[in-house]
Scaffold this motif. Structure first.
Motif, PDB file in Angstrom:
ATOM      1  N   MET A   9       0.861  -1.182   0.000  1.00 40.84           N
ATOM      2  CA  MET A   9       0.000   0.000   0.000  1.00 40.84           C
ATOM      3  C   MET A   9       0.897   1.232   0.000  1.00 40.84           C
ATOM      4  SD  MET A   9      -2.754  -1.254   2.864  1.00 40.84           S
ATOM      5  CE  MET A   9      -3.593   0.316   2.884  1.00 40.84           C
ATOM      6  N   THR A  10       0.595   2.182  -0.850  1.00 39.40           N
ATOM      7  CA  THR A  10       1.363   3.421  -0.886  1.00 39.40           C
ATOM      8  C   THR A  10       0.427   4.585  -1.172  1.00 39.40           C
ATOM      9  OG1 THR A  10       3.309   4.525  -1.825  1.00 39.40           O
ATOM     10  CG2 THR A  10       1.952   3.235  -3.353  1.00 39.40           C
ATOM     11  N   GLY A  11       0.842   5.745  -0.765  1.00 40.57           N
ATOM     12  CA  GLY A  11      -0.002   6.901  -1.003  1.00 40.57           C
ATOM     13  C   GLY A  11       0.758   8.197  -0.856  1.00 40.57           C
ATOM     14  N   MET A  12       0.090   9.252  -1.263  1.00 38.12           N
ATOM     15  CA  MET A  12       0.634  10.597  -1.112  1.00 38.12           C
ATOM     16  C   MET A  12      -0.445  11.498  -0.521  1.00 38.12           C
ATOM     17  SD  MET A  12       0.528  12.214  -4.964  1.00 38.12           S
ATOM     18  CE  MET A  12       0.356  13.906  -4.402  1.00 38.12           C
ATOM     19  N   ARG A  13      -0.001  12.491   0.227  1.00 32.63           N
ATOM     20  CA  ARG A  13      -0.918  13.467   0.813  1.00 32.63           C
ATOM     21  C   ARG A  13      -0.404  14.853   0.470  1.00 32.63           C
ATOM     22  NH1 ARG A  13      -1.881  17.004   4.960  1.00 32.63           N
ATOM     23  NH2 ARG A  13      -3.931  16.846   5.972  1.00 32.63           N
ATOM     24  N   VAL A  14      -1.222  15.654  -0.180  1.00 32.24           N
ATOM     25  CA  VAL A  14      -0.843  17.019  -0.511  1.00 32.24           C
ATOM     26  C   VAL A  14      -0.988  17.853   0.762  1.00 32.24           C
ATOM     27  CG1 VAL A  14      -1.359  19.041  -1.920  1.00 32.24           C
ATOM     28  CG2 VAL A  14      -1.593  16.750  -2.900  1.00 32.24           C
ATOM     29  N   ASN A  15       0.133  18.362   1.252  1.00 34.25           N
ATOM     30  CA  ASN A  15       0.127  19.168   2.471  1.00 34.25           C
ATOM     31  C   ASN A  15      -0.027  20.646   2.194  1.00 34.25           C
ATOM     32  OD1 ASN A  15       0.536  16.859   4.047  1.00 34.25           O
ATOM     33  ND2 ASN A  15       2.749  16.991   3.780  1.00 34.25           N
ATOM     34  N   ASN A  16       0.341  21.075   0.981  1.00 31.42           N
ATOM     35  CA  ASN A  16       0.215  22.482   0.606  1.00 31.42           C
ATOM     36  C   ASN A  16      -0.238  22.547  -0.854  1.00 31.42           C
ATOM     37  OD1 ASN A  16       0.575  25.186  -0.140  1.00 31.42           O
ATOM     38  ND2 ASN A  16       2.285  25.449   1.283  1.00 31.42           N
ATOM     39  N   PHE A  17      -1.537  22.751  -1.056  1.00 36.50           N
ATOM     40  CA  PHE A  17      -2.100  22.762  -2.412  1.00 36.50           C
ATOM     41  C   PHE A  17      -1.498  23.858  -3.286  1.00 36.50           C
ATOM     42  CE2 PHE A  17      -5.612  20.365  -0.425  1.00 36.50           C
ATOM     43  CZ  PHE A  17      -5.669  19.313  -1.322  1.00 36.50           C
ATOM     44  N   PHE A  18      -1.034  24.950  -2.676  1.00 40.05           N
ATOM     45  CA  PHE A  18      -0.524  26.080  -3.447  1.00 40.05           C
ATOM     46  C   PHE A  18       0.848  25.808  -4.056  1.00 40.05           C
ATOM     47  CE2 PHE A  18      -3.449  27.901  -0.295  1.00 40.05           C
ATOM     48  CZ  PHE A  18      -4.376  28.430  -1.168  1.00 40.05           C
ATOM     49  N   LYS A  19       1.563  24.828  -3.553  1.00 42.31           N
ATOM     50  CA  LYS A  19       2.891  24.500  -4.086  1.00 42.31           C
ATOM     51  C   LYS A  19       2.759  23.356  -5.088  1.00 42.31           C
ATOM     52  CE  LYS A  19       5.507  26.382  -0.307  1.00 42.31           C
ATOM     53  NZ  LYS A  19       6.631  26.237   0.598  1.00 42.31           N
ATOM     54  N   VAL A  20       2.015  23.614  -6.147  1.00 43.15           N
ATOM     55  CA  VAL A  20       1.709  22.589  -7.150  1.00 43.15           C
ATOM     56  C   VAL A  20       2.977  21.990  -7.747  1.00 43.15           C
ATOM     57  CG1 VAL A  20       0.550  22.156  -9.353  1.00 43.15           C
ATOM     58  CG2 VAL A  20      -0.492  23.687  -7.678  1.00 43.15           C
ATOM     59  N   LYS A  21       3.969  22.817  -8.010  1.00 40.94           N
ATOM     60  CA  LYS A  21       5.214  22.316  -8.618  1.00 40.94           C
ATOM     61  C   LYS A  21       5.974  21.378  -7.684  1.00 40.94           C
ATOM     62  CE  LYS A  21       5.969  26.172 -11.751  1.00 40.94           C
ATOM     63  NZ  LYS A  21       6.846  27.295 -12.123  1.00 40.94           N
ATOM     64  N   ARG A  22       5.655  21.408  -6.393  1.00 42.47           N
ATOM     65  CA  ARG A  22       6.345  20.539  -5.439  1.00 42.47           C
ATOM     66  C   ARG A  22       5.645  19.192  -5.278  1.00 42.47           C
ATOM     67  NH1 ARG A  22      10.038  23.018  -1.954  1.00 42.47           N
ATOM     68  NH2 ARG A  22      10.771  20.870  -1.846  1.00 42.47           N
ATOM     69  N   TRP A  23       4.315  19.134  -5.527  1.00 39.56           N
ATOM     70  CA  TRP A  23       3.625  17.856  -5.337  1.00 39.56           C
ATOM     71  C   TRP A  23       3.150  17.199  -6.631  1.00 39.56           C
ATOM     72  CZ3 TRP A  23      -1.296  17.725  -7.136  1.00 39.56           C
ATOM     73  CH2 TRP A  23      -2.059  18.899  -7.120  1.00 39.56           C
ATOM     74  N   LEU A  24       2.919  17.964  -7.700  1.00 38.87           N
ATOM     75  CA  LEU A  24       2.415  17.375  -8.939  1.00 38.87           C
ATOM     76  C   LEU A  24       3.369  16.342  -9.552  1.00 38.87           C
ATOM     77  CD1 LEU A  24      -0.043  17.373 -10.773  1.00 38.87           C
ATOM     78  CD2 LEU A  24       1.059  19.153 -12.148  1.00 38.87           C
ATOM     79  N   PRO A  25       4.713  16.578  -9.562  1.00 34.29           N
ATOM     80  CA  PRO A  25       5.603  15.535 -10.100  1.00 34.29           C
ATOM     81  C   PRO A  25       5.497  14.208  -9.346  1.00 34.29           C
ATOM     82  CG  PRO A  25       6.762  17.623  -9.939  1.00 34.29           C
ATOM     83  CD  PRO A  25       5.443  17.812  -9.235  1.00 34.29           C
ATOM     84  N   THR A  26       5.248  14.270  -8.040  1.00 36.04           N
ATOM     85  CA  THR A  26       5.071  13.051  -7.257  1.00 36.04           C
ATOM     86  C   THR A  26       3.842  12.296  -7.733  1.00 36.04           C
ATOM     87  OG1 THR A  26       6.137  14.063  -5.350  1.00 36.04           O
ATOM     88  CG2 THR A  26       4.732  12.152  -4.920  1.00 36.04           C
ATOM     89  N   PHE A  27       2.780  13.031  -7.965  1.00 35.41           N
ATOM     90  CA  PHE A  27       1.537  12.447  -8.464  1.00 35.41           C
ATOM     91  C   PHE A  27       1.767  11.779  -9.822  1.00 35.41           C
ATOM     92  CE2 PHE A  27      -2.304  12.941 -11.046  1.00 35.41           C
ATOM     93  CZ  PHE A  27      -3.204  12.209 -10.301  1.00 35.41           C
ATOM     94  N   TRP A  28       2.436  12.479 -10.743  1.00 31.88           N
ATOM     95  CA  TRP A  28       2.651  11.948 -12.084  1.00 31.88           C
ATOM     96  C   TRP A  28       3.590  10.750 -12.088  1.00 31.88           C
ATOM     97  CZ3 TRP A  28      -1.059  12.897 -14.998  1.00 31.88           C
ATOM     98  CH2 TRP A  28      -1.635  14.151 -15.109  1.00 31.88           C
ATOM     99  N   SER A  29       4.542  10.713 -11.145  1.00 33.71           N
ATOM    100  CA  SER A  29       5.511   9.608 -11.138  1.00 33.71           C
ATOM    101  C   SER A  29       4.840   8.272 -10.840  1.00 33.71           C
ATOM    102  CB  SER A  29       6.629   9.880 -10.132  1.00 33.71           C
ATOM    103  OG  SER A  29       6.143   9.859  -8.811  1.00 33.71           O
ATOM    104  N   MET A  30       3.694   8.287 -10.164  1.00 35.80           N
ATOM    105  CA  MET A  30       2.979   7.037  -9.879  1.00 35.80           C
ATOM    106  C   MET A  30       2.586   6.316 -11.171  1.00 35.80           C
ATOM    107  SD  MET A  30       0.526   8.155  -6.711  1.00 35.80           S
ATOM    108  CE  MET A  30       0.515   6.820  -5.513  1.00 35.80           C
ATOM    109  N   GLY A  31       2.240   7.081 -12.197  1.00 35.12           N
ATOM    110  CA  GLY A  31       1.857   6.487 -13.478  1.00 35.12           C
ATOM    111  C   GLY A  31       2.998   5.720 -14.119  1.00 35.12           C
ATOM    112  N   GLY A  32       4.221   6.259 -14.048  1.00 30.17           N
ATOM    113  CA  GLY A  32       5.387   5.580 -14.621  1.00 30.17           C
ATOM    114  C   GLY A  32       5.703   4.288 -13.897  1.00 30.17           C
ATOM    115  N   VAL A  33       5.527   4.297 -12.577  1.00 36.94           N
ATOM    116  CA  VAL A  33       5.778   3.092 -11.793  1.00 36.94           C
ATOM    117  C   VAL A  33       4.761   2.018 -12.161  1.00 36.94           C
ATOM    118  CG1 VAL A  33       5.812   2.138  -9.459  1.00 36.94           C
ATOM    119  CG2 VAL A  33       6.886   4.350  -9.911  1.00 36.94           C
ATOM    120  N   LEU A  34       3.492   2.400 -12.278  1.00 33.61           N
ATOM    121  CA  LEU A  34       2.451   1.436 -12.663  1.00 33.61           C
ATOM    122  C   LEU A  34       2.712   0.854 -14.051  1.00 33.61           C
ATOM    123  CD1 LEU A  34      -0.825   3.083 -11.357  1.00 33.61           C
ATOM    124  CD2 LEU A  34       0.097   0.869 -10.685  1.00 33.61           C
ATOM    125  N   LYS A  35       3.104   1.710 -14.982  1.00 35.39           N
ATOM    126  CA  LYS A  35       3.370   1.254 -16.351  1.00 35.39           C
ATOM    127  C   LYS A  35       4.484   0.209 -16.355  1.00 35.39           C
ATOM    128  CE  LYS A  35       4.376   2.977 -20.964  1.00 35.39           C
ATOM    129  NZ  LYS A  35       4.682   4.148 -21.791  1.00 35.39           N
TER     130      LYS A  35
END
Length: 198
Positions: A23-49
């Motif tokens: 089980m793995t997950g991410m939690r956005v702690n600061n929505f305003f720092k999109v550039k700091r959390w969005l790459p983490t979100f997108w990297s999950m897709g590469g791992v799944l692929k």
């Protein structure tokens, strides 16, 4: 990860041998720092692929992703804990660079939190039930979806059936996968043990 049909209103899961749940997950702690959390979100897709590119090698059986108000949770079933660890640390697979970049981004990034948990489930030591599910879900999708009568109507009966299966299982043969050095050790080296309390 194709959908498996469910027959009957009340079903359970069966899977042969030991398996691992990741089980793995991410939690956005600061929505305003999109550039700091969005790459983490997108990297999950590469791992799944990479995980599904060669299931025979990775040992990945099935995955579910869930989205909430502050992030994502993914549950993955693997054939064994050795398959999971070998996949996570295989520098030859396509996701390796993305995983290393991910760890480097996370090192000093309080804008997003990440977590994971791993569980080893021994042969027969589980129980599950699915009522009126239109397709196999969770362990039933990773293994086999069978009528609940095969393992027992109540949770305690299904656990007892699992215990009988586990008791009958012969000693597990050694795994043929060699251990690998974790990728995370390169980014987060292990701290020396604090022996001052000894």
């Amino acid at each position: 990860m194709g959908k498996k049909p469910v027959v009957g209103p009340r079903m359970t899961a069966e899977i042969e041998g030991d398996f691992a749940v990741f089980m793995t997950g991410m939690r956005v702690n600061n929505f305003f720092k999109v550039k700091r959390w969005l790459p983490t979100f997108w990297s999950m897709g590469g791992v799944l692929k990479a995980m599904w590119a060669d299931q025979e090698t990775t040992g990945a059986l099935h995955a579910h992703a869930y989205w909430g108000n502050r992030g994502a949770v993914m549950i993955v079933y693997f054939r064994s804990i050795e398959h999971l660890e070998r996949f996570a640390n295989n520098r030859e697979l396509a996701h390796s660079k993305a995983l290393q970049d991910y760890f480097r981004r996370m090192k000093d990034n309080p804008a997003v939190g990440i977590w994971h948990e791993s569980y080893v489930v021994h042969d027969g030591e589980y129980e599950a039930v699915y009522n009126h599910m239109p397709e196999a879900t969770g362990l039933a999708a990773a293994g086999e979806c069978v009528p609940v009568s095969r393992r027992g109507n109540s949770a305690s009966a299904r656990r007892a059936t699992g215990a009988q299966v586990a008791a009958r299982a012969v000693a597990a043969p050694g795994h043929d996968l060699d251990p690998v050095t974790p990728v995370v050790d390169e980014i987060f080296p292990a701290a020396p043990a604090d022996r001052s309390a000894a």
